[in-house]
Motif scaffolding. Structure first.
Motif, PDB file in Angstrom:
ATOM      1  N   LYS A 323       0.840  -1.205   0.000  1.00  0.00           N
ATOM      2  CA  LYS A 323       0.000   0.000   0.000  1.00  0.00           C
ATOM      3  C   LYS A 323       0.875   1.255   0.000  1.00  0.00           C
ATOM      4  O   LYS A 323       0.589   2.228  -0.718  1.00  0.00           O
ATOM      5  N   ALA A 324       1.949   1.230   0.789  1.00  0.00           N
ATOM      6  CA  ALA A 324       2.869   2.377   0.793  1.00  0.00           C
ATOM      7  C   ALA A 324       3.484   2.570  -0.582  1.00  0.00           C
ATOM      8  O   ALA A 324       3.671   3.699  -1.050  1.00  0.00           O
ATOM      9  N   ASP A 325       3.800   1.464  -1.257  1.00  0.00           N
ATOM     10  CA  ASP A 325       4.328   1.520  -2.618  1.00  0.00           C
ATOM     11  C   ASP A 325       3.343   2.218  -3.551  1.00  0.00           C
ATOM     12  O   ASP A 325       3.709   3.109  -4.327  1.00  0.00           O
ATOM     13  N   LEU A 326       2.083   1.820  -3.466  1.00  0.00           N
ATOM     14  CA  LEU A 326       1.052   2.403  -4.318  1.00  0.00           C
ATOM     15  C   LEU A 326       0.868   3.892  -4.040  1.00  0.00           C
ATOM     16  O   LEU A 326       0.551   4.670  -4.932  1.00  0.00           O
ATOM     17  N   ASP A 327       1.096   4.259  -2.774  1.00  0.00           N
ATOM     18  CA  ASP A 327       0.931   5.664  -2.382  1.00  0.00           C
ATOM     19  C   ASP A 327       2.177   6.500  -2.636  1.00  0.00           C
ATOM     20  O   ASP A 327       2.255   7.667  -2.217  1.00  0.00           O
ATOM     21  N   GLY A 328       3.200   5.894  -3.279  1.00  0.00           N
ATOM     22  CA  GLY A 328       4.419   6.640  -3.580  1.00  0.00           C
ATOM     23  C   GLY A 328       5.302   6.883  -2.382  1.00  0.00           C
ATOM     24  O   GLY A 328       5.965   7.932  -2.295  1.00  0.00           O
ATOM     25  N   GLN A 329       5.330   5.942  -1.437  1.00  0.00           N
ATOM     26  CA  GLN A 329       6.156   6.065  -0.237  1.00  0.00           C
ATOM     27  C   GLN A 329       7.146   4.895  -0.172  1.00  0.00           C
ATOM     28  O   GLN A 329       6.978   3.969   0.624  1.00  0.00           O
ATOM     29  N   PRO A 330       8.192   4.902  -1.006  1.00  0.00           N
ATOM     30  CA  PRO A 330       9.119   3.762  -1.066  1.00  0.00           C
ATOM     31  C   PRO A 330       9.863   3.510   0.235  1.00  0.00           C
ATOM     32  O   PRO A 330      10.154   2.363   0.572  1.00  0.00           O
ATOM     33  N   GLU A 331      10.197   4.580   0.983  1.00  0.00           N
ATOM     34  CA  GLU A 331      10.915   4.379   2.252  1.00  0.00           C
ATOM     35  C   GLU A 331      10.040   3.637   3.261  1.00  0.00           C
ATOM     36  O   GLU A 331      10.502   2.727   3.957  1.00  0.00           O
ATOM     37  N   LYS A 332       8.769   4.013   3.336  1.00  0.00           N
ATOM     38  CA  LYS A 332       7.851   3.321   4.241  1.00  0.00           C
ATOM     39  C   LYS A 332       7.649   1.879   3.790  1.00  0.00           C
ATOM     40  O   LYS A 332       7.540   0.966   4.605  1.00  0.00           O
ATOM     41  N   ALA A 333       7.584   1.681   2.468  1.00  0.00           N
ATOM     42  CA  ALA A 333       7.441   0.321   1.939  1.00  0.00           C
ATOM     43  C   ALA A 333       8.619  -0.540   2.370  1.00  0.00           C
ATOM     44  O   ALA A 333       8.440  -1.687   2.810  1.00  0.00           O
ATOM     45  N   LEU A 334       9.827   0.005   2.262  1.00  0.00           N
ATOM     46  CA  LEU A 334      11.020  -0.734   2.676  1.00  0.00           C
ATOM     47  C   LEU A 334      10.943  -1.094   4.158  1.00  0.00           C
ATOM     48  O   LEU A 334      11.255  -2.219   4.557  1.00  0.00           O
ATOM     49  N   GLU A 335      10.506  -0.141   4.975  1.00  0.00           N
ATOM     50  CA  GLU A 335      10.390  -0.392   6.413  1.00  0.00           C
ATOM     51  C   GLU A 335       9.412  -1.545   6.688  1.00  0.00           C
ATOM     52  O   GLU A 335       9.684  -2.414   7.512  1.00  0.00           O
ATOM     53  N   CYS A 336       8.285  -1.560   5.986  1.00  0.00           N
ATOM     54  CA  CYS A 336       7.294  -2.636   6.161  1.00  0.00           C
ATOM     55  C   CYS A 336       7.864  -3.974   5.705  1.00  0.00           C
ATOM     56  O   CYS A 336       7.695  -4.992   6.390  1.00  0.00           O
ATOM     57  N   PHE A 337       8.531  -3.980   4.561  1.00  0.00           N
ATOM     58  CA  PHE A 337       9.110  -5.227   4.063  1.00  0.00           C
ATOM     59  C   PHE A 337      10.147  -5.777   5.046  1.00  0.00           C
ATOM     60  O   PHE A 337      10.229  -6.989   5.264  1.00  0.00           O
ATOM     61  N   GLN A 338      10.944  -4.890   5.643  1.00  0.00           N
ATOM     62  CA  GLN A 338      11.945  -5.330   6.615  1.00  0.00           C
ATOM     63  C   GLN A 338      11.293  -5.953   7.841  1.00  0.00           C
ATOM     64  O   GLN A 338      11.709  -7.014   8.318  1.00  0.00           O
ATOM     65  N   ARG A 339      10.261  -5.299   8.371  1.00  0.00           N
ATOM     66  CA  ARG A 339       9.560  -5.833   9.542  1.00  0.00           C
ATOM     67  C   ARG A 339       8.932  -7.183   9.234  1.00  0.00           C
ATOM     68  O   ARG A 339       8.992  -8.119  10.038  1.00  0.00           O
ATOM     69  N   ALA A 340       8.308  -7.291   8.067  1.00  0.00           N
ATOM     70  CA  ALA A 340       7.662  -8.552   7.688  1.00  0.00           C
ATOM     71  C   ALA A 340       8.694  -9.673   7.580  1.00  0.00           C
ATOM     72  O   ALA A 340       8.464 -10.798   8.054  1.00  0.00           O
ATOM     73  N   ALA A 341       9.830  -9.388   6.962  1.00  0.00           N
ATOM     74  CA  ALA A 341      10.874 -10.408   6.802  1.00  0.00           C
ATOM     75  C   ALA A 341      11.467 -10.816   8.142  1.00  0.00           C
ATOM     76  O   ALA A 341      11.770 -12.000   8.368  1.00  0.00           O
ATOM     77  N   GLU A 342      11.633  -9.854   9.046  1.00  0.00           N
ATOM     78  CA  GLU A 342      12.169 -10.179  10.376  1.00  0.00           C
ATOM     79  C   GLU A 342      11.227 -11.094  11.141  1.00  0.00           C
ATOM     80  O   GLU A 342      11.655 -12.064  11.785  1.00  0.00           O
ATOM     81  N   LEU A 343       9.930 -10.831  11.070  1.00  0.00           N
ATOM     82  CA  LEU A 343       8.953 -11.693  11.736  1.00  0.00           C
ATOM     83  C   LEU A 343       8.934 -13.085  11.110  1.00  0.00           C
ATOM     84  O   LEU A 343       8.797 -14.097  11.797  1.00  0.00           O
ATOM     85  N   LEU A 344       9.094 -13.119   9.795  1.00  0.00           N
ATOM     86  CA  LEU A 344       9.129 -14.404   9.099  1.00  0.00           C
ATOM     87  C   LEU A 344      10.333 -15.230   9.525  1.00  0.00           C
ATOM     88  O   LEU A 344      10.237 -16.439   9.753  1.00  0.00           O
ATOM     89  N   ARG A 345      11.482 -14.570   9.671  1.00  0.00           N
ATOM     90  CA  ARG A 345      12.687 -15.270  10.125  1.00  0.00           C
ATOM     91  C   ARG A 345      12.502 -15.811  11.540  1.00  0.00           C
ATOM     92  O   ARG A 345      12.950 -16.917  11.864  1.00  0.00           O
TER      93      ARG A 345
END
Length: 820
Positions: A323-345
């Motif tokens: 959603k952040a990607d769609l809204d033109g917020q790449p930095e926020k998107a990166l932050e979300c992807f990092q959190r998701a990957a950390e929880l997955l690990r």
């Protein structure tokens, strides 16, 4: 006193009724009143303080229930544990079962600790005893399906969900079992983002996407049934929820149709470059939703299924990144992807899985993939490299690390091999049954196969409970492994002087990393995944059959896309390739340079590794000294090929050979574990149902002896491979492997690499006997007489055959070298 006790139990029943009413209100209206939940909790706490014995235990259970419903998972676990302690002391097995199941649910939905979930569930199974009640059988099947679905074991989850439907005691039970079944089938349909499903009808039709469509249809069927049950119960909110799931299936079906259409584009003549100037190579690393069509209501759908205020699990957080990607917020998107990957690990690290399948990311690989691509877009190359490598044969490296750290004894390796063997048998049975479920038909031996599956699971449970191997299981679970950094790989490459090329295939591009002694380059090549699958599939199909014309067109095109743009970085005339996805089975050696008409192997020596960790190990370890080799051979194959006698005739090589017909499987396992260099000349057979059941046959099957004794890939874990420098399996299809969505590699190579073999040579397809003997003779002559590496020796064998007018890759491109 009796009246007082009866009144106390009556009060407890009233408290239970208030808790049930609270839950039922949610089922009908879809709202929760925190104040009302808090009031119920306080009333139960007051009751607990005034109670003792059984009454206290049952009150603690009610307290834990309302706390779990209110998402107070830590408090709920503590009170469930207190319930279990009192119930066990008093001998109330029914309450003990319920308490352990509550602990399992709290870990699954709250802490997301798969290990603690599995332990608690196993305790519930034990407390149910050998004759559980019908309600307990339903609870075990239903909850087990939820637990398995949560960690990506969809085949097992589906079968248990359907068993829960059969065991449902009332309409309330039936609703949840039907809903769970629909959810799991929806996850199967969701997995079509990364793979095509295969079901019982696939082999009877030409539509390769048919099983994906049927998964949607079958999911719809169970959701409709759940709606009907909810309507019968008056659960209006849950009825609407099920209706929402049904409507979202339309979007899922739309995406499947898009994939099918895009595949046709990939199979068309659009991607046919044979001139590198026609190949688009750049540094456009798109990720997430940055390339999604604006006409799709993706943003609104994300807000509906994963509102920002409720995003706490990896999938929901990832969706917020989109959603952040769609809204033109790449930095926020990166932050979300990092959190998701950390929880997955964190989820992955909590799960004990002897096969190291990476199941917790089976239906969520895009979480880490898009994180890596987003890092690349921000030019954070080190972080991107680590993200990609974290889901590239990570489990295989973890198991190899455990073997290296703990040096398991013979009995421990045999125990692990038996455990993996049982799991692979269960997996194969599950797959067959699930294929019929998705197709909407019933297997003629469904009940018999389920009973057999139950026996296998019981045998597995008994193995895990063996006291002498409890420490082994703990060591396997605790083995530390972390993916290497890009700098670590580059340092090793610089010292070895051999570049490493890593590939990663996305929906739209192929990401190519070239780590050479002088530099690190990372680019994308515009070649969609569907085009890669199409070209690789055609090329391999043409190479593995002697009478089929070799597909030179695909060989030239793949060379132009995957090798030619990076040839200036490959000046060392040797390369180690780390493939991924559809590229794993591709013999790069037989790609053709469109300018010269030469095969790649005529100028460049090629070997392979499953990930950067194994590449580093291969490049760092000393080259094997092959002056002695121990061989196990089938005398009937030897009679046709003379392979053993020809290798044994090499002056620089001392061979000890044993006829397999004289040996048991255990004797072969012991012999292989005693040799530095081994050569296995036996029939090999790949098992498509579960690759860890792939096998080597110790003797030829015949009419007089239809069942040849065999050793499966799983059983090869029992071999002590730690001191083995070189293992050559001159067996048909030995190198053939299955790549899971989690990018784990399974088959015979898995067992050898996990056990610690440094260099492996295996055959990708059913080889021609005489040419394979020629290949092996040249290989051993070169590796022994010239002290060459296995990769250089393999290249010498291939070049010699090409020069001797055997240019068809069928004769020389079958063997693959894993290592250096």
């Amino acid at each position: 006193m009796v009246n007082a006790n009866a009144k106390a139990f009556e009060t407890l029943e009233q408290l239970r009724a208030s808790r049930d009413a609270y839950i039922n209100h949610f089922r009908i209206h879809g709202t929760r009143d925190p104040e009302k939940a808090s009031a119920i909790e306080n009333n139960i706490k007051t009751f607990v303080e005034a109670s003792d014995g059984e009454l206290r235990a049952r009150a603690l259970f009610e307290l834990a229930m309302i706390q779990r419903i209110s998402n107070k998972f830590g408090e709920a676990i503590r009170n469930y544990e207190s319930t279990a302690a009192v119930a066990e002391a008093l001998g109330h097995k029914d309450l003990l079962f319920d308490a352990w199941l509550g602990i399992a649910r709290s870990h699954a939905y709250g802490t997301r600790d798969h290990g603690a979930t599995a332990v608690a569930f196993e305790q519930a199974v034990v407390s149910a005893g050998t004759e559980p009640t019908p309600k307990q059988r339903y609870e075990m099947a239903g909850y087990l399906s939820q637990m398995q679905a949560g960690r990506g074991e969809l085949e097992a989850a589906l079968l248990n969900a359907m068993e829960a439907i059969r065991l449902a005691q009332d309409d309330s039970d039936l609703f949840y079992a039907q809903l769970d079944t629909g959810d799991i089938l929806q996850k199967f349909a969701e997995s079509c983002d990364y793979r095509k499903l295969i079901d019982a009808k696939t082999y009877m039709e030409e539509d390769s996407w048919g099983a994906c469509r049927r998964a949607v249809g079958t999911a719809r069927h169970y959701y409709v049934q759940a709606r009907q049950t909810a309507q019968k119960l008056g659960w209006h909110f849950l009825d609407k929820e099920a209706a929402g799931f049904i409507s979202r299936l339309d979007m899922r079906l739309f995406l499947i149709e898009q994939k099918a259409s895009f595949e046709k584009l990939g199979q068309a003549s659009v991607f046919k470059a044979q001139d590198v100037r026609d190949v688009l190579v750049n540094e456009d690393f798109s990720a997430g939703a940055s390339q999604l069509s604006e006409c799709l209501p993706i943003g609104a759908l994300i807000d509906e299924v994963a509102p920002d205020s409720q995003a706490a699990d990896p999938r929901s957080i990832y969706l917020r990144g989109l959603k952040a990607d769609l809204d033109g917020q790449p930095e926020k998107a990166l932050e979300c992807f990092q959190r998701a990957a950390e929880l997955l690990r964190a989820e992955r690290s909590s799960l004990f899985d002897p096969r190291r399948r990476g199941t917790v990311i089976e239906n969520r690989p895009e979480l880490v993939r898009d994180l890596a691509l987003r890092f690349l877009a921000f030019r954070q190359l080190d972080d991107a490299f680590m993200a990609f490598e974290s889901i590239r044969s990570h489990g295989l490296s973890g198991l190899a690390s455990a073997h290296e750290q703990f040096g398991f004894k013979n009995a421990e390796r045999k125990w692990l091999a038996n455990l993996v063997q049982l799991e692979s048998q269960a997996s194969a049975t599950q797959r067959v049954l699930v294929e019929t479920v998705i197709a909407g038909i019933e297997h003629s031996r469904y009940a018999e196969m389920l009973e057999n599956l139950s026996r296998i699971k019981q045998q597995r449970r008994e193995l895990l409970r063996q006291p002498e191997f409890q420490q082994t299981a703990k060591r396997l679970d605790s083995a530390g492994y972390s993916s290497p950094t890009m700098s670590e790989l580059q340092n090793v490459v610089r010292k070895a002087g051999i570049p490493v090329v890593l590939f990663w295939v996305t929906h739209t591009n192929v990401v190519v990393w070239v780590v050479s002694p002088k530099s690190v380059e990372v680019k994308t090549v515009f070649l969609p995944e569907v085009a890669v699958i199409d070209k690789v599939g055609k090329l391999i199909a043409s190479a593995r059959e002697e009478k089929r014309p070799f597909d030179e067109k695909s060989a030239r095109e793949l060379h132009t896309y995957l090798i030619k743009p990076f040839s200036k970085y490959l000046a060392q005339e040797q390369v180690l390739i780390i493939p991924q996805g559809p590229l794993v089975g591709l013999p790069f050696e037989m790609l053709i340079d469109a300018e010269t008409g030469d095969f790649l192997v005529e100028h460049v020596t090629v070997s392979y590794a499953p990930n950067a960790s194994f590449a580093i190990r291969a490049l760092k370890n000393p080259l094997p000294v092959v002056s002695k080799v121990t061989a196990v051979y089938d005398e009937n194959i030897e009679e046709n090929t003379q392979e053993i006698s020809r290798i044994g005739g090499i002056d620089a090589l001392q061979m000890t050979s044993e006829r397999s017909q004289n040996m048991t499987a255990q004797k072969v396992i012991e012999l292989l574990g005693q040799a530095k260099n081994v050569h296995v000349l036996l029939h090999g057979e790949y098992d498509s149902e579960d690759p860890l059941r792939s096998s080597i046959k110790l003797n030829n099957a015949s009419e007089l002896q239809p069942d040849a004794e065999e050793i499966t890939a799983a059983e090869l874990l029992a071999v002590d491979w730690r001191d083995t420098n070189l293992a050559v399996f001159s067996s048909c299809e030995g190198a053939k492997a299955k790549i899971r969505i989690s990018n784990e590699l399974f088959g015979i190579p898995w067992a050898l690499l996990a056990g610690g073999v440094d260099h492996v040579v295996l055959s990708r397809w059913r080889v021609e006997a005489a040419s394979n003997a020629d290949w092996m003779e040249t290989f051993y002559e070169t590796v022994a007489s010239e002290r060459a590496s296995p990769a250089l020796a393999a290249a010498a064998a291939m070049r010699k055959m090409i020069k001797s007018n055997q240019r068809d890759p069928y004769f020389w491109a079958g063997p693959q070298v894993l290592g250096r």
